[in-house]
Design a protein around this motif. Sequence first.
Motif, PDB file in Angstrom:
ATOM      1  N   CYS A 280      -6.506  -1.454  -1.897  1.00  0.00           N
ATOM      2  CA  CYS A 280      -5.956  -0.451  -2.810  1.00  0.00           C
ATOM      3  C   CYS A 280      -6.363  -0.780  -4.245  1.00  0.00           C
ATOM      4  O   CYS A 280      -6.311  -1.938  -4.662  1.00  0.00           O
ATOM      5  CB  CYS A 280      -4.434  -0.438  -2.690  1.00  0.00           C
ATOM      6  SG  CYS A 280      -3.629   0.728  -3.802  1.00  0.00           S
ATOM      7  N   HIS A 281      -6.735   0.250  -5.022  1.00  0.00           N
ATOM      8  CA  HIS A 281      -7.113   0.052  -6.431  1.00  0.00           C
ATOM      9  C   HIS A 281      -5.942  -0.390  -7.298  1.00  0.00           C
ATOM     10  O   HIS A 281      -6.161  -0.955  -8.373  1.00  0.00           O
ATOM     11  CB  HIS A 281      -7.681   1.365  -7.005  1.00  0.00           C
ATOM     12  CG  HIS A 281      -9.065   1.676  -6.528  1.00  0.00           C
ATOM     13  ND1 HIS A 281     -10.155   0.897  -6.848  1.00  0.00           N
ATOM     14  CD2 HIS A 281      -9.535   2.671  -5.740  1.00  0.00           C
ATOM     15  CE1 HIS A 281     -11.245   1.399  -6.298  1.00  0.00           C
ATOM     16  NE2 HIS A 281     -10.897   2.473  -5.608  1.00  0.00           N
ATOM     17  N   LEU A 282      -4.700  -0.123  -6.858  1.00  0.00           N
ATOM     18  CA  LEU A 282      -3.550  -0.486  -7.702  1.00  0.00           C
ATOM     19  C   LEU A 282      -3.480  -1.977  -7.971  1.00  0.00           C
ATOM     20  O   LEU A 282      -2.907  -2.399  -8.975  1.00  0.00           O
ATOM     21  CB  LEU A 282      -2.247  -0.084  -6.973  1.00  0.00           C
ATOM     22  CG  LEU A 282      -1.903   1.398  -6.903  1.00  0.00           C
ATOM     23  CD1 LEU A 282      -0.687   1.602  -6.026  1.00  0.00           C
ATOM     24  CD2 LEU A 282      -1.666   1.945  -8.308  1.00  0.00           C
TER      25      LEU A 282
ATOM     26  N   HIS B 245       0.837  -1.208   0.000  1.00  0.00           N
ATOM     27  CA  HIS B 245       0.000   0.000   0.000  1.00  0.00           C
ATOM     28  C   HIS B 245       0.871   1.258   0.000  1.00  0.00           C
ATOM     29  O   HIS B 245       1.862   1.343   0.741  1.00  0.00           O
ATOM     30  CB  HIS B 245      -0.894  -0.018   1.246  1.00  0.00           C
ATOM     31  CG  HIS B 245      -2.035   0.926   1.159  1.00  0.00           C
ATOM     32  ND1 HIS B 245      -1.903   2.272   1.405  1.00  0.00           N
ATOM     33  CD2 HIS B 245      -3.333   0.729   0.827  1.00  0.00           C
ATOM     34  CE1 HIS B 245      -3.074   2.860   1.247  1.00  0.00           C
ATOM     35  NE2 HIS B 245      -3.963   1.950   0.903  1.00  0.00           N
ATOM     36  N   PRO B 246       0.515   2.260  -0.820  1.00  0.00           N
ATOM     37  CA  PRO B 246       1.329   3.481  -0.856  1.00  0.00           C
ATOM     38  C   PRO B 246       1.502   4.150   0.510  1.00  0.00           C
ATOM     39  O   PRO B 246       2.543   4.756   0.776  1.00  0.00           O
ATOM     40  CB  PRO B 246       0.542   4.382  -1.818  1.00  0.00           C
ATOM     41  CG  PRO B 246      -0.148   3.426  -2.736  1.00  0.00           C
ATOM     42  CD  PRO B 246      -0.522   2.248  -1.871  1.00  0.00           C
TER      43      PRO B 246
ATOM     44  N   PRO C 281     -11.657   1.256  -2.132  1.00  0.00           N
ATOM     45  CA  PRO C 281     -10.664   0.326  -2.676  1.00  0.00           C
ATOM     46  C   PRO C 281     -11.064  -1.126  -2.428  1.00  0.00           C
ATOM     47  O   PRO C 281     -11.687  -1.434  -1.413  1.00  0.00           O
ATOM     48  CB  PRO C 281      -9.380   0.679  -1.930  1.00  0.00           C
ATOM     49  CG  PRO C 281      -9.763   1.562  -0.822  1.00  0.00           C
ATOM     50  CD  PRO C 281     -11.117   2.107  -1.071  1.00  0.00           C
TER      51      PRO C 281
ATOM     52  N   ARG D 208       0.141   8.069  -5.734  1.00  0.00           N
ATOM     53  CA  ARG D 208      -0.221   7.250  -6.906  1.00  0.00           C
ATOM     54  C   ARG D 208      -1.729   7.284  -7.165  1.00  0.00           C
ATOM     55  O   ARG D 208      -2.276   6.385  -7.806  1.00  0.00           O
ATOM     56  CB  ARG D 208       0.259   5.814  -6.691  1.00  0.00           C
ATOM     57  CG  ARG D 208       1.774   5.771  -6.451  1.00  0.00           C
ATOM     58  CD  ARG D 208       2.270   4.365  -6.299  1.00  0.00           C
ATOM     59  NE  ARG D 208       2.168   3.629  -7.542  1.00  0.00           N
ATOM     60  CZ  ARG D 208       2.473   2.347  -7.666  1.00  0.00           C
ATOM     61  NH1 ARG D 208       2.913   1.683  -6.618  1.00  0.00           N
ATOM     62  NH2 ARG D 208       2.343   1.735  -8.822  1.00  0.00           N
ATOM     63  N   VAL D 209      -2.381   8.320  -6.697  1.00  0.00           N
ATOM     64  CA  VAL D 209      -3.848   8.406  -6.806  1.00  0.00           C
ATOM     65  C   VAL D 209      -4.309   8.334  -8.272  1.00  0.00           C
ATOM     66  O   VAL D 209      -3.657   8.870  -9.171  1.00  0.00           O
ATOM     67  CB  VAL D 209      -4.355   9.702  -6.115  1.00  0.00           C
ATOM     68  CG1 VAL D 209      -3.778  10.945  -6.775  1.00  0.00           C
ATOM     69  CG2 VAL D 209      -5.876   9.755  -6.083  1.00  0.00           C
ATOM     70  N   MET D 210      -5.442   7.647  -8.480  1.00  0.00           N
ATOM     71  CA  MET D 210      -6.051   7.539  -9.818  1.00  0.00           C
ATOM     72  C   MET D 210      -7.490   8.041  -9.703  1.00  0.00           C
ATOM     73  O   MET D 210      -7.996   8.238  -8.596  1.00  0.00           O
ATOM     74  CB  MET D 210      -6.058   6.077 -10.284  1.00  0.00           C
ATOM     75  CG  MET D 210      -4.683   5.435 -10.275  1.00  0.00           C
ATOM     76  SD  MET D 210      -4.752   3.664 -10.648  1.00  0.00           S
ATOM     77  CE  MET D 210      -5.481   2.998  -9.173  1.00  0.00           C
TER      78      MET D 210
ATOM     79  N   PHE E 182      -7.238   7.586   1.682  1.00  0.00           N
ATOM     80  CA  PHE E 182      -5.866   8.084   1.565  1.00  0.00           C
ATOM     81  C   PHE E 182      -5.673   8.901   0.285  1.00  0.00           C
ATOM     82  O   PHE E 182      -4.597   9.436   0.044  1.00  0.00           O
ATOM     83  CB  PHE E 182      -4.910   6.875   1.589  1.00  0.00           C
ATOM     84  CG  PHE E 182      -3.454   7.236   1.617  1.00  0.00           C
ATOM     85  CD1 PHE E 182      -2.939   8.077   2.595  1.00  0.00           C
ATOM     86  CD2 PHE E 182      -2.579   6.719   0.672  1.00  0.00           C
ATOM     87  CE1 PHE E 182      -1.596   8.412   2.624  1.00  0.00           C
ATOM     88  CE2 PHE E 182      -1.233   7.039   0.689  1.00  0.00           C
ATOM     89  CZ  PHE E 182      -0.748   7.888   1.673  1.00  0.00           C
ATOM     90  N   HIS E 183      -6.736   9.047  -0.527  1.00  0.00           N
ATOM     91  CA  HIS E 183      -6.496   9.601  -1.869  1.00  0.00           C
ATOM     92  C   HIS E 183      -6.028  11.056  -1.837  1.00  0.00           C
ATOM     93  O   HIS E 183      -5.361  11.514  -2.765  1.00  0.00           O
ATOM     94  CB  HIS E 183      -7.739   9.420  -2.773  1.00  0.00           C
ATOM     95  CG  HIS E 183      -8.803  10.468  -2.661  1.00  0.00           C
ATOM     96  ND1 HIS E 183     -10.042  10.234  -2.118  1.00  0.00           N
ATOM     97  CD2 HIS E 183      -8.817  11.779  -3.036  1.00  0.00           C
ATOM     98  CE1 HIS E 183     -10.760  11.334  -2.174  1.00  0.00           C
ATOM     99  NE2 HIS E 183     -10.035  12.287  -2.715  1.00  0.00           N
TER     100      HIS E 183
ATOM    101  N   CYS F  59      -9.880   6.177  -7.417  1.00  0.00           N
ATOM    102  CA  CYS F  59      -9.614   6.279  -5.972  1.00  0.00           C
ATOM    103  C   CYS F  59     -10.473   7.360  -5.313  1.00  0.00           C
ATOM    104  O   CYS F  59     -10.747   7.294  -4.118  1.00  0.00           O
ATOM    105  CB  CYS F  59      -8.149   6.608  -5.734  1.00  0.00           C
ATOM    106  SG  CYS F  59      -7.002   5.518  -6.583  1.00  0.00           S
TER     107      CYS F  59
ATOM    108  N   CYS G  33      -2.176  10.528  -1.460  1.00  0.00           N
ATOM    109  CA  CYS G  33      -1.491   9.395  -2.110  1.00  0.00           C
ATOM    110  C   CYS G  33      -0.718   9.859  -3.342  1.00  0.00           C
ATOM    111  O   CYS G  33      -1.283  10.479  -4.249  1.00  0.00           O
ATOM    112  CB  CYS G  33      -2.510   8.328  -2.507  1.00  0.00           C
ATOM    113  SG  CYS G  33      -1.728   6.911  -3.309  1.00  0.00           S
TER     114      CYS G  33
ATOM    115  N   CYS H 132     -11.174   6.043  -1.660  1.00  0.00           N
ATOM    116  CA  CYS H 132     -10.071   5.668  -0.772  1.00  0.00           C
ATOM    117  C   CYS H 132      -9.773   6.844   0.162  1.00  0.00           C
ATOM    118  O   CYS H 132      -9.544   7.972  -0.295  1.00  0.00           O
ATOM    119  CB  CYS H 132      -8.824   5.334  -1.590  1.00  0.00           C
ATOM    120  SG  CYS H 132      -7.360   5.110  -0.559  1.00  0.00           S
TER     121      CYS H 132
HETATM  122 FE1  SF4 Z   1      -3.532   5.466  -3.524  1.00  0.00          FE
HETATM  123 FE2  SF4 Z   1      -5.687   4.832  -4.932  1.00  0.00          FE
HETATM  124 FE3  SF4 Z   1      -4.368   2.915  -3.603  1.00  0.00          FE
HETATM  125 FE4  SF4 Z   1      -5.791   4.749  -2.288  1.00  0.00          FE
HETATM  126  S1  SF4 Z   1      -6.576   3.199  -3.684  1.00  0.00           S
HETATM  127  S2  SF4 Z   1      -3.755   4.065  -1.796  1.00  0.00           S
HETATM  128  S3  SF4 Z   1      -5.445   6.577  -3.534  1.00  0.00           S
HETATM  129  S4  SF4 Z   1      -3.600   4.151  -5.332  1.00  0.00           S
END
Ligand code: SF4
Length: 332
Positions: free
Chosen positions: A327-329, A255-256, A311, A301-303, A295-296, A306, A299, A293
Amino acid sequence: MSGTAADRRPLLEVRDLTVHFPVRSGVFSRVSAWVRAVDGISFDLAAGETLGLVGESGCGKTTAGRAVLRLLEPTSGQVVFDGRDLIRMNRRELRATRPRMQIVFQDPYASLNPRMTVGDIVGEPLRAHGLARGSEFDDRVAALLERVGLQASYRFRYPHEFSGGQRQRVGIARALALSPELIVCDEAISALDVSIQAQILNLLQDLQDEYGLSYLFISHDLSVVEHIADRVAVMYLGQFVELAPVAELFREPQHPYTQALMSANPVPDPGARVVRIPLEGDVPTPLRPPPGCRFHTRCPRVMDACRTHEPPHIRTAVGSSVHETWCHLYAG
Ligand code: SF4
């Protein structure tokens, strides 16, 4: 390990534990909002296991620890201890179960009554539960003090006569008095000097080996958790973001947020190459957690997904254990 399936049931099973605190306002003290301190966490803890619970201050880890012991009332969820749900127990059942679950607090001075001798503090649980009197009481207090590395004669002294490390030993002796199976260590060594921290960690590990204790070890310090935990749960804004065996988590954080926490952790080797991942901004308020999410907002690496979608919960087998990430990643 031998035994039946029932023997192998976790000592503690926490399911969707939620703790929301009301915010009241106006002349009628109406509830105007809810602080979502803990928002649906789930985990198991086996007998003799240590689960580390880490995250920045305000992430809900202390609230979670207290709710597990029902020192504060959860809003919903299950806390099954040795097969029975603590949340559904009545007062009498809870009192009968309490000796099996104890807590060691962060500040050993604030948690020890300055007007009581150390002997009375350590023996208080024995008296409260009517378990020892007279010379038996004295013998048990002396044995508890000696077990945590203090002289039996110290029982006549007061907390202010001790150093921070000694006071924490007193707190541990008190927690041990009723022969518990589960101890919640709430930032139990955070207030101590580094050299003393190592001594208390070693003591906790010795006690675990001797008595088969389970620890829920709450800390903001990753290096401490790496030293003592079998598995680690990383918490952010009231929810778990990652949960894995300790070696797996430190070898391959997914997780980021975990990656950022680890990159900020001091590394003992000055020549080691460390890529810092900056964590910008403050933790958002648990009164209004961000959608999608949580944490967005911080984060790296946010998309797009998110910001709007919760997630997914990804589970990867690691030997006989599981690495869990939210996490979506890692979706598909
Ligand atoms: Fe980052 Fe998206 Fe994963 Fe949340 S779900 S930790 S915002 S990449």
